[in-house]
Scaffold this motif. Structure first.
Motif, PDB file in Angstrom:
ATOM      1  N   MET A   1    -126.230   2.623  53.300  1.00 17.91           N
ATOM      2  CA  MET A   1    -124.991   2.505  52.552  1.00 17.91           C
ATOM      3  C   MET A   1    -123.972   3.544  53.001  1.00 17.91           C
ATOM      4  O   MET A   1    -122.777   3.352  52.898  1.00 17.91           O
ATOM      5  CB  MET A   1    -125.276   2.647  51.047  1.00 17.91           C
ATOM      6  N   ILE A   2    -124.414   4.674  53.510  1.00 15.25           N
ATOM      7  CA  ILE A   2    -123.489   5.707  53.958  1.00 15.25           C
ATOM      8  C   ILE A   2    -122.812   5.316  55.272  1.00 15.25           C
ATOM      9  O   ILE A   2    -121.638   5.632  55.492  1.00 15.25           O
ATOM     10  CB  ILE A   2    -124.224   7.054  54.090  1.00 15.25           C
ATOM     11  N   ALA A   3    -123.531   4.636  56.129  1.00 17.01           N
ATOM     12  CA  ALA A   3    -122.981   4.273  57.443  1.00 17.01           C
ATOM     13  C   ALA A   3    -121.684   3.479  57.291  1.00 17.01           C
ATOM     14  O   ALA A   3    -121.607   2.513  56.537  1.00 17.01           O
ATOM     15  CB  ALA A   3    -123.999   3.461  58.231  1.00 17.01           C
ATOM     16  N   GLY A   4    -120.668   3.913  58.022  1.00 16.95           N
ATOM     17  CA  GLY A   4    -119.403   3.211  58.031  1.00 16.95           C
ATOM     18  C   GLY A   4    -118.474   3.547  56.880  1.00 16.95           C
ATOM     19  O   GLY A   4    -117.328   3.080  56.847  1.00 16.95           O
ATOM     20  N   LYS A   5    -118.927   4.358  55.936  1.00 21.55           N
ATOM     21  CA  LYS A   5    -118.105   4.687  54.777  1.00 21.55           C
ATOM     22  C   LYS A   5    -117.182   5.861  55.085  1.00 21.55           C
ATOM     23  O   LYS A   5    -117.499   6.747  55.885  1.00 21.55           O
ATOM     24  CB  LYS A   5    -118.986   5.005  53.573  1.00 21.55           C
ATOM     25  N   LYS A   6    -116.035   5.880  54.398  1.00 19.98           N
ATOM     26  CA  LYS A   6    -115.036   6.942  54.537  1.00 19.98           C
ATOM     27  C   LYS A   6    -115.196   7.894  53.362  1.00 19.98           C
ATOM     28  O   LYS A   6    -114.987   7.499  52.207  1.00 19.98           O
ATOM     29  CB  LYS A   6    -113.635   6.353  54.572  1.00 19.98           C
ATOM     30  N   ILE A   7    -115.575   9.115  53.646  1.00 18.64           N
ATOM     31  CA  ILE A   7    -115.896  10.084  52.603  1.00 18.64           C
ATOM     32  C   ILE A   7    -114.940  11.266  52.671  1.00 18.64           C
ATOM     33  O   ILE A   7    -114.773  11.881  53.730  1.00 18.64           O
ATOM     34  CB  ILE A   7    -117.350  10.584  52.753  1.00 18.64           C
ATOM     35  N   VAL A   8    -114.317  11.575  51.538  1.00 15.43           N
ATOM     36  CA  VAL A   8    -113.520  12.791  51.419  1.00 15.43           C
ATOM     37  C   VAL A   8    -114.403  13.858  50.789  1.00 15.43           C
ATOM     38  O   VAL A   8    -114.923  13.684  49.677  1.00 15.43           O
ATOM     39  CB  VAL A   8    -112.260  12.570  50.565  1.00 15.43           C
ATOM     40  N   LEU A   9    -114.589  14.959  51.497  1.00 13.94           N
ATOM     41  CA  LEU A   9    -115.397  16.078  51.028  1.00 13.94           C
ATOM     42  C   LEU A   9    -114.460  17.208  50.614  1.00 13.94           C
ATOM     43  O   LEU A   9    -113.765  17.785  51.451  1.00 13.94           O
ATOM     44  CB  LEU A   9    -116.341  16.535  52.143  1.00 13.94           C
ATOM     45  N   VAL A  10    -114.428  17.489  49.321  1.00 13.46           N
ATOM     46  CA  VAL A  10    -113.592  18.551  48.775  1.00 13.46           C
ATOM     47  C   VAL A  10    -114.446  19.803  48.625  1.00 13.46           C
ATOM     48  O   VAL A  10    -115.477  19.782  47.950  1.00 13.46           O
ATOM     49  CB  VAL A  10    -112.993  18.149  47.416  1.00 13.46           C
ATOM     50  N   VAL A  11    -114.026  20.888  49.260  1.00  8.61           N
ATOM     51  CA  VAL A  11    -114.775  22.144  49.246  1.00  8.61           C
ATOM     52  C   VAL A  11    -113.985  23.162  48.431  1.00  8.61           C
ATOM     53  O   VAL A  11    -112.823  23.442  48.738  1.00  8.61           O
ATOM     54  CB  VAL A  11    -115.013  22.670  50.680  1.00  8.61           C
ATOM     55  N   THR A  12    -114.620  23.706  47.388  1.00  9.32           N
ATOM     56  CA  THR A  12    -113.940  24.693  46.558  1.00  9.32           C
ATOM     57  C   THR A  12    -114.577  26.069  46.762  1.00  9.32           C
ATOM     58  O   THR A  12    -115.598  26.209  47.445  1.00  9.32           O
ATOM     59  CB  THR A  12    -113.971  24.292  45.069  1.00  9.32           C
ATOM     60  N   GLY A  13    -113.981  27.078  46.149  1.00 10.80           N
ATOM     61  CA  GLY A  13    -114.270  28.460  46.509  1.00 10.80           C
ATOM     62  C   GLY A  13    -115.493  29.078  45.885  1.00 10.80           C
ATOM     63  O   GLY A  13    -115.419  29.748  44.850  1.00 10.80           O
ATOM     64  N   GLY A  14    -116.625  28.894  46.507  1.00  8.09           N
ATOM     65  CA  GLY A  14    -117.855  29.555  46.092  1.00  8.09           C
ATOM     66  C   GLY A  14    -118.675  29.936  47.294  1.00  8.09           C
ATOM     67  O   GLY A  14    -118.511  29.361  48.384  1.00  8.09           O
ATOM     68  N   ILE A  15    -119.596  30.880  47.116  1.00 10.85           N
ATOM     69  CA  ILE A  15    -120.412  31.340  48.228  1.00 10.85           C
ATOM     70  C   ILE A  15    -121.227  30.199  48.828  1.00 10.85           C
ATOM     71  O   ILE A  15    -121.543  30.197  50.020  1.00 10.85           O
ATOM     72  CB  ILE A  15    -121.347  32.504  47.776  1.00 10.85           C
ATOM     73  N   ALA A  16    -121.538  29.185  47.999  1.00 11.34           N
ATOM     74  CA  ALA A  16    -122.326  28.056  48.481  1.00 11.34           C
ATOM     75  C   ALA A  16    -121.541  27.142  49.420  1.00 11.34           C
ATOM     76  O   ALA A  16    -122.100  26.173  49.942  1.00 11.34           O
ATOM     77  CB  ALA A  16    -122.860  27.250  47.303  1.00 11.34           C
ATOM     78  N   ALA A  17    -120.273  27.442  49.653  1.00  8.00           N
ATOM     79  CA  ALA A  17    -119.460  26.589  50.527  1.00  8.00           C
ATOM     80  C   ALA A  17    -120.066  26.444  51.919  1.00  8.00           C
ATOM     81  O   ALA A  17    -119.853  25.422  52.583  1.00  8.00           O
ATOM     82  CB  ALA A  17    -118.045  27.150  50.624  1.00  8.00           C
ATOM     83  N   TYR A  18    -120.835  27.436  52.351  1.00 10.71           N
ATOM     84  CA  TYR A  18    -121.417  27.340  53.698  1.00 10.71           C
ATOM     85  C   TYR A  18    -122.373  26.162  53.821  1.00 10.71           C
ATOM     86  O   TYR A  18    -122.552  25.584  54.905  1.00 10.71           O
ATOM     87  CB  TYR A  18    -122.124  28.649  54.068  1.00 10.71           C
ATOM     88  N   LYS A  19    -122.996  25.764  52.710  1.00 14.22           N
ATOM     89  CA  LYS A  19    -123.941  24.643  52.765  1.00 14.22           C
ATOM     90  C   LYS A  19    -123.232  23.321  53.047  1.00 14.22           C
ATOM     91  O   LYS A  19    -123.860  22.367  53.533  1.00 14.22           O
ATOM     92  CB  LYS A  19    -124.725  24.540  51.461  1.00 14.22           C
ATOM     93  N   THR A  20    -121.951  23.247  52.711  1.00 14.08           N
ATOM     94  CA  THR A  20    -121.239  21.998  52.939  1.00 14.08           C
ATOM     95  C   THR A  20    -121.028  21.713  54.417  1.00 14.08           C
ATOM     96  O   THR A  20    -120.795  20.570  54.798  1.00 14.08           O
ATOM     97  CB  THR A  20    -119.882  22.007  52.206  1.00 14.08           C
ATOM     98  N   LEU A  21    -121.114  22.730  55.247  1.00 15.99           N
ATOM     99  CA  LEU A  21    -121.057  22.499  56.691  1.00 15.99           C
ATOM    100  C   LEU A  21    -122.231  21.629  57.131  1.00 15.99           C
ATOM    101  O   LEU A  21    -122.072  20.671  57.905  1.00 15.99           O
ATOM    102  CB  LEU A  21    -121.077  23.832  57.446  1.00 15.99           C
ATOM    103  N   ILE A  22    -123.410  21.952  56.631  1.00 16.03           N
ATOM    104  CA  ILE A  22    -124.605  21.171  56.984  1.00 16.03           C
ATOM    105  C   ILE A  22    -124.530  19.789  56.348  1.00 16.03           C
ATOM    106  O   ILE A  22    -124.893  18.782  56.962  1.00 16.03           O
ATOM    107  CB  ILE A  22    -125.878  21.912  56.551  1.00 16.03           C
ATOM    108  N   LEU A  23    -124.048  19.733  55.092  1.00 17.87           N
ATOM    109  CA  LEU A  23    -123.906  18.440  54.427  1.00 17.87           C
ATOM    110  C   LEU A  23    -122.961  17.532  55.207  1.00 17.87           C
ATOM    111  O   LEU A  23    -123.256  16.345  55.413  1.00 17.87           O
ATOM    112  CB  LEU A  23    -123.395  18.632  53.001  1.00 17.87           C
ATOM    113  N   ALA A  24    -121.840  18.075  55.645  1.00 16.12           N
ATOM    114  CA  ALA A  24    -120.894  17.277  56.429  1.00 16.12           C
ATOM    115  C   ALA A  24    -121.560  16.742  57.691  1.00 16.12           C
ATOM    116  O   ALA A  24    -121.373  15.572  58.072  1.00 16.12           O
ATOM    117  CB  ALA A  24    -119.671  18.115  56.786  1.00 16.12           C
ATOM    118  N   ARG A  25    -122.351  17.597  58.331  1.00 15.74           N
ATOM    119  CA  ARG A  25    -123.040  17.170  59.552  1.00 15.74           C
ATOM    120  C   ARG A  25    -124.036  16.049  59.257  1.00 15.74           C
ATOM    121  O   ARG A  25    -124.133  15.080  60.029  1.00 15.74           O
ATOM    122  CB  ARG A  25    -123.768  18.378  60.170  1.00 15.74           C
TER     123      ARG A  25
END
Length: 402
Positions: free
Chosen positions: A1-25
Motif C-alpha cells: 500500500m505504501i508503494a507509489g503513494k505521495k507522503i508528506v513527512l512533517v518534522v517538528t522540533g524534538g531530539i527524536a527528529a534524527y529517527k525521521t531520517l531513517i523513517l524517510a529512507r
C-alpha cells in the motif's frame, strides 16, 4: 500500500527528529515519494539539506523564504499528498493542530490537508502526562488523527519513561498498517474479530507441561491481516510473538483459560477464528511440587482427562457470529475436516496437512483447503501466512455478505 503513494513527512522540533531520517529512507525504499516539511525548531536538530538529499526534493521550512519554490507551497503540497505524517510530534505542535493554528510552514500544510494523517508524539514523560497534553491527544483522536503511541525507554533527560519515539522500523510497520486501512479497500471495516493463537499448555507439575508444536504464527498473521482489513481485533494467545499492530492481546496458557477468554469476548465479536491448537487432554491432578524420579518405579503414569472443546462450545452458542475453525491433520485431511465442520457447527473450516514439513507447525508458509457447508472445497496454494490470511479474510467477508 505504501508503494507509489505521495507522503508528506512533517518534522517538528524534538531530539527524536534524527529517527525521521531513517523513517524517510524506509518509506522511499518501499517506493513511496516523500516530501518533507520542517519547523524552525526541527532544523536545530537535523538539517533540511539531509532530508533534501534523501528524498531528492526541496524541503519546505519557511512560507516566505525566497528559496521556497512555488510548486511546493503549503497549499500545493497539501493537495499533492496522499498521506501525512508528523514525526516526531511535539506538545507545542499538537496544541496547534487542536486549535487550528497555522503560523508556520509545517502547521499551515497540516491545516490545509484533506488526507488521512498520523502523528507520533515524542517528549519528556512529565510533558506527555500533562493534563493539557492528554486533553489535546484525546481531541486529536476525536478529530480522526491516528496516534502512534510513544514507548517506554531512555529519555533525553537520562531517565526512563513513556515518551520515547518508537524505532524507525516500528514506526514504519505501524504506518504501513494505517495506510492499508485508510487508503486501501478494507473488507472488514467496522467488524470486530476474535482470534485464538498458539498451543495450550497443560501443567504436569510447576516445571513441566503437556503441549504441542503450534507456533501461533498463523493466528498472528490472521490478526495482522484483520487489522489491515479494517477490523478491531482481540487476540487470545498462548505465545510471546511480537503483538500485531493495533490488536488487543489477551495472554492465556491452558485450555480452560482460553475458553474463558474466548467466551468473555464472544458476544461482541462478528467473526471468531479458532486458530489455536487446543490440547485435547490435561492432567487430572497436577502436582503442587516438582515430581522427582522414584528409583523403585520404572515409569510415570499420568491420569489424563478431556479438555473442553472450545470450538464446539462456541458453535453451540453462536448467534450472529461467523465461526471459523482449523483442522491440522496428518492423514485423511478432507474427511476429518468435513466431519469437524459439521460436528462443531462452524461456518468455515480451514484444513491443513501438518505432516508436510513445508507447512508444518512453525513454518512461515502455509497451504490450506477451505470447507463450508454450501460451497465446494476451495484450495489456497502455498504462500506466506500473511498473504494467505488476507485471502482467507476476503473469502470470509464475501460469504458474510451473501
Amino acid at each position: 500500500m505504501i508503494a507509489g503513494k505521495k507522503i508528506v513527512l512533517v518534522v517538528t522540533g524534538g531530539i527524536a527528529a534524527y529517527k525521521t531520517l531513517i523513517l524517510a529512507r524506509l518509506l522511499i525504499k518501499a517506493h513511496a515519494e516523500v516530501r518533507v516539511v520542517m519547523t524552525h525548531a526541527a532544523t536545530e536538530f537535523v538539517t533540511p539539506k539531509t532530508f533534501s538529499v534523501l528524498t531528492q526534493h526541496d524541503v519546505l521550512t519557511d512560507l516566505f523564504s525566497d528559496q521556497t519554490q512555488a510548486d511546493i507551497s503549503h497549499i500545493e503540497l497539501a493537495d499533492w499528498a496522499d498521506y501525512m505524517l508528523v514525526v516526531p510530534a511535539t506538545a507545542n505542535f499538537m496544541a496547534k493542530m487542536v486549535q487550528g493554528i497555522a503560523d508556520d510552514a509545517a502547521s499551515s500544510v497540516v491545516i490545509a490537508r484533506h488526507t488521512p494523517i498520523a502523528i507520533a508524539p515524542a517528549m519528556n514523560l512529565n510533558m506527555y502526562q500533562n493534563p493539557a497534553v492528554v486533553r489535546n491527544l484525546e481531541q486529536l483522536k476525536a478529530d480522526g488523527v491516528h496516534i502512534i503511541e510513544p514507548v517506554v525507554g531512555d529519555l533525553a533527560e537520562g531517565y526512563q519513561g513513556k515518551g520515547r519515539l518508537p524505532e524507525p522500523e516500528d514506526l514504519y510497520a505501524q504506518i504501513e498498517v494505517l495506510m492499508e486501512r485508510d487508503l486501501g479497500t478494507p473488507v472488514l471495516t467496522g467488524k470486530r474479530v476474535l482470534i485464538s493463537a498458539g498451543g495450550t499448555k497443560e501443567a504436569i507439575d510447576p516445571v513441566r507441561y503437556i503441549a504441542n508444536r503450534s507456533s501461533g504464527k498463523m493466528g498472528y498473521a490472521l490478526a495482522q491481516a484483520a487489522v489491515q482489513a479494517g477490523a478491531q481485533v482481540d487476540l487470545v494467545s498462548t505465545v510471546q510473538l511480537p503483538a500485531p499492530m493495533f490488536t488487543n492481546v489477551i495472554a492465556v496458557e491452558t485450555a480452560d483459560q482460553m475458553l474463558a477468554a474466548m467466551q468473555a469476548h464472544f458476544e461482541q465479536a462478528d467473526i471468531v477464528i479458532m486458530a489455536a491448537a487446543v490440547a485435547d487432554y490435561r492432567v487430572a491432578n497436577p502436582a503442587n511440587q516438582k515430581i522427582k524420579k522414584d528409583p523403585d518405579q520404572k515409569g510415570l503414569t499420568l491420569n489424563l482427562v478431556e479438555n473442553p472443546d472450545i470450538l464446539a462450545q462456541l458453535g453451540a452458542k453462536k448467534t450472529h457470529q461467523y465461526l471459523v475453525g482449523f483442522a491440522a491433520e496428518t492423514q485423511n485431511l478432507l474427511e476429518h475436516a468435513q466431519a469437524k465442520l459439521i460436528k462443531k457447527q462452524a461456518d468455515l473450516l480451514i484444513a491443513n496437512d501438518v505432516s508436510n514439513h513445508d507447512i508444518a507447525f512453525g513454518s512461515d508458509n502455509n497451504e490450506v483447503t477451505l470447507l463450508s457447508k454450501n460451497d465446494a472445497p476451495k484450495h489456497l496454494p502455498l504462500t506466506d501466512k500473511l498473504t494467505l490470511s488476507h485471502q482467507i479474510l476476503e473469502i470470509i467477508a464475501a460469504q458474510m455478505e451473501e
